[in-house]
Motif scaffolding. Structure first.
Motif, PDB file in Angstrom:
ATOM      1  N   GLU A  43      -5.440   4.298  -7.996  1.00 33.32           N
ATOM      2  CA  GLU A  43      -4.461   5.322  -7.279  1.00 33.32           C
ATOM      3  C   GLU A  43      -3.002   4.774  -7.109  1.00 33.32           C
ATOM      4  OE1 GLU A  43      -3.789   8.420  -3.584  1.00 33.32           O
ATOM      5  OE2 GLU A  43      -5.526   7.030  -3.947  1.00 33.32           O
ATOM      6  N   GLN A  44      -2.876   3.646  -6.668  1.00 32.08           N
ATOM      7  CA  GLN A  44      -1.475   3.173  -6.642  1.00 32.08           C
ATOM      8  C   GLN A  44      -0.830   3.019  -7.851  1.00 32.08           C
ATOM      9  OE1 GLN A  44      -0.763  -1.202  -5.675  1.00 32.08           O
ATOM     10  NE2 GLN A  44       0.416  -0.470  -3.778  1.00 32.08           N
ATOM     11  N   GLN A  45      -1.345   2.617  -8.971  1.00 31.86           N
ATOM     12  CA  GLN A  45      -0.803   2.366 -10.238  1.00 31.86           C
ATOM     13  C   GLN A  45      -0.359   3.761 -10.902  1.00 31.86           C
ATOM     14  OE1 GLN A  45      -3.055  -0.111 -13.028  1.00 31.86           O
ATOM     15  NE2 GLN A  45      -1.857   0.762 -14.795  1.00 31.86           N
ATOM     16  N   THR A  51       0.434   6.394  -9.227  1.00 30.83           N
ATOM     17  CA  THR A  51       1.490   6.889  -8.210  1.00 30.83           C
ATOM     18  C   THR A  51       2.754   6.071  -8.723  1.00 30.83           C
ATOM     19  OG1 THR A  51      -0.252   7.057  -6.621  1.00 30.83           O
ATOM     20  CG2 THR A  51       2.343   6.942  -6.080  1.00 30.83           C
ATOM     21  N   TYR A  69      -7.225  -3.007  -6.002  1.00 33.87           N
ATOM     22  CA  TYR A  69      -8.080  -2.109  -5.327  1.00 33.87           C
ATOM     23  C   TYR A  69      -9.141  -1.652  -6.217  1.00 33.87           C
ATOM     24  CZ  TYR A  69      -4.206  -1.987  -1.730  1.00 33.87           C
ATOM     25  OH  TYR A  69      -3.232  -2.341  -0.972  1.00 33.87           O
ATOM     26  N   HIS A  85       5.649   2.094   0.736  1.00 27.66           N
ATOM     27  CA  HIS A  85       6.044   2.685  -0.444  1.00 27.66           C
ATOM     28  C   HIS A  85       7.221   3.852  -0.313  1.00 27.66           C
ATOM     29  CE1 HIS A  85       4.894   4.483  -4.417  1.00 27.66           C
ATOM     30  NE2 HIS A  85       4.979   5.768  -3.838  1.00 27.66           N
ATOM     31  N   HIS A 105       0.786  -1.170   0.009  1.00 31.20           N
ATOM     32  CA  HIS A 105       0.144  -0.149   0.070  1.00 31.20           C
ATOM     33  C   HIS A 105       0.877   1.159  -0.066  1.00 31.20           C
ATOM     34  CE1 HIS A 105       0.753  -0.738   4.190  1.00 31.20           C
ATOM     35  NE2 HIS A 105       0.477   0.280   4.535  1.00 31.20           N
ATOM     36  N   LEU A 106       0.166   2.440   0.182  1.00 27.66           N
ATOM     37  CA  LEU A 106       0.866   3.793  -0.392  1.00 27.66           C
ATOM     38  C   LEU A 106       1.675   4.361   1.098  1.00 27.66           C
ATOM     39  CD1 LEU A 106      -1.171   5.142  -3.072  1.00 27.66           C
ATOM     40  CD2 LEU A 106       1.110   4.270  -3.329  1.00 27.66           C
ATOM     41  N   LEU A 108       0.091  -5.651  -8.613  1.00 31.21           N
ATOM     42  CA  LEU A 108      -0.803  -4.657  -8.114  1.00 31.21           C
ATOM     43  C   LEU A 108      -2.260  -5.347  -7.564  1.00 31.21           C
ATOM     44  CD1 LEU A 108      -1.270  -2.224 -10.978  1.00 31.21           C
ATOM     45  CD2 LEU A 108      -0.157  -1.608  -8.739  1.00 31.21           C
TER      46      LEU A 108
END
Length: 518
Positions: A91-93, A95, A87, A67, A61-62, A84
């Protein structure tokens, strides 16, 4: 299969079919508050090369202790396949793509995926706003012979699903604190002692519930605690054992594991754990006596660590933003449109929040959705934060102040009443995308569907199956505690308590539980 600790929640998993590096964290996080403990800035060249040349990268997670943006930017090839979690947002991708990464393997929640013949994974996600920025995740890895569960600090609510992939050989799990509560609150020492002890016990109980349910062959305490090397935060290190802090180290949980009949493995950065169906071999990067001294002579160890990093920390502090003339105007223009998007969340907060930054005082009027200079109005929540930190996260347009600021513990807090999760959800959701999710979640929680929640029997009571706080399965996490004052149901996932006679939540407001005697 070999699993090597690379510090905190970081693991390098190596199999004959490929390797996965998980959550490599090296650069201190949260305004230089959190450092990896034990330190991981002295790993061997061979291990660093294996980390940087892994076949796959997995970021749970971020949060910045998972991260590590500076390290990710500088130490991995741009085309490394990134696993990945599934989710609900990208957003994670996005970022990671901003860092230049190009190769993404999007997984489906809880579904096993074969990365290569002889290497399968399954990533389990938790997606409540309280799970962190965008969510949190855990991963199950198998080479066809043995199985690792990398749970790190993911507070999964579906343990049956996590264990459904088969027997677990090695379980990496968080047991220590990863929050600012209660240490930053303005409480007297005797009350703080009780709150700290209760929080530590809640952490241990939750971790043991996971371990008892999965029943792994071996357990590795991981994902904490951090070390606090700034003199302003030194008191958060647990050295003697009686500090007012929720960050006990591995020794405490190793004892709890042993008392519970489980086999714990003490891992420091560089510890290699080779696991086969019949055996386990643990190899530390230093002699066992030196490993022991990290903990038995902990203050000396931390003081040397502190001295080594002091120049870096001094430079970091010098980089924080100076006061500006338009801080309130900046926050007003940024936050008021978000407040207008979230009438349900605003109503759930239901009061004013004061932010003190030295001589500048800022009021967030949640009932009316306004941000303005404080003029003596009543408030029920207060944060006192150094001006430079607020200026820095405002200049960065940081969308998650939990991650960017609050986890630093470089602030103090006060509240008039109970914990209010919606207040903190606001500070985690400072973008249009996040606020949409936060408002939708508030609507679901405060205006739930009319269908009756399935019930279970727990002790002498019949109770709804899911905890109203975060949907935890009370068949797994629910416990009845009896005293002269009556029975209390405890959800051990987060330690929330409910009066068994009335269903009233004793931990917070607006979270009643449906419960009755059998």
């Amino acid at each position: 299969m070999r699993a090597t600790s690379i510090g905190h929640a970081g693991i390098l998993i190596e199999t004959e079919a490929g390797s996965i590096v998980c959550d490599p964290w090296f650069v201190p996080a949260f305004f230089g508050s959190w450092f990896v403990f034990p330190r991981n800035d002295q790993l061997s060249d061979d291990l660093r090369e294996r980390i940087e040349n892994a076949d796959y990268l997995y970021i749970t997670h971020l949060h910045a202790d998972h991260h590590d943006e500076p390290f990710l930017r500088e130490h991995f090839r741009r085309d490394i396949p990134i696993l990945l979690p599934g989710y609900p947002t990208r957003e994670q991708q996005r970022t990671l793509a901003k860092l230049g990464f190009t190769n993404f393997i999007r997984t489906e929640d809880k579904v096993e995926m074969e990365l290569a013949p002889g290497l399968t994974i399954a990533i389990h996600t938790e997606v409540s706003i309280t799970d962190g920025p965008g969510g949190d995740s855990a991963m199950v890895v198998s080479d066809g012979k043995t199985r690792i569960v990398n749970q790190n600090d993911c507070r999964t609510t579906d343990l049956a699903a996590l264990g459904a992939h088969g027997p677990v050989d090695l379980h990496w799990i968080q047991y220590s604190g990863a929050i600012w509560y209660p240490m930053v609150y303005e409480y007297p020492d005797d009350m703080m002692r009780t709150l700290v002890d209760n929080k530590v016990e809640s952490q241990f109980t939750r971790a043991m519930r996971y371990v008892d349910t999965l029943n792994p062959r071996y357990v590795v305490p991981s994902a904490g605690p951090p070390a606090f090397l700034d003199d302003d935060l030194w008191h958060l290190n647990v050295i003697e054992g009686d500090e007012l802090s929720i960050f006990p180290d591995q020794r405490s949980f190793m004892k709890r594991l042993a008392d519970g009949g489980h086999h714990g493995i003490l891992a420091i950065p560089g510890t290699e754990i080779e696991i086969t169906p019949d055996d386990v071999t643990v190899t530390h990067p230093m002699p066992d006596d030196d490993v022991e001294r990290i903990f038995s002579e902990k203050e000396q160890y931390l003081r040397q660590y502190q001295a080594d990093w002091k120049p870096w920390l001094d430079d970091l502090k010098a980089s924080w933003n100076p006061p500006s003339t338009d801080l309130i105007a900046t926050l007003k223009a940024w936050w008021e449109p978000l407040l207008r998007m979230a009438p349900t969340l605003r109503g759930a907060v239901g009061a004013n929040c004061l932010i003190r930054t030295g001589d500048l005082e800022i009021l967030i009027d949640f009932p009316n959705g306004e941000v303005r200079p404080f003029d003596g109005e009543e408030y029920e929540f207060r944060f006192t934060i150094p001006r430079a930190l607020v200026e820095t996260v405002a200049a960065q347009k940081a969308v998650d102040w939990s991650n960017s600021l609050l986890l630093s513990a470089r602030f103090s807090a006060w509240r008039a009443g109970d914990f209010n999760e919606y207040l903190y959800n606001f500070f985690k959701s400072l973008s249009v995308e996040r606020m949409r999710r936060t408002e939708a979640e508030a609507i679901r929680k405060l205006n739930p569907p009319t269908e009756t929640e399935p019930e279970i029997e727990l002790g002498d009571y019949v109770v709804q199956r899911r905890c109203p706080h975060r949907n935890a399965d009370l068949a797994v996490f629910g416990e009845i505690e009896s005293s002269d004052d009556g029975d209390v149901l405890v959800c051990t996932l987060h330690g929330w308590k409910f009066d068994c006679d009335t269903g009233r939540c004793l931990t917070s407001t607006d979270h009643p539980l449906r419960i009755r005697r059998r």
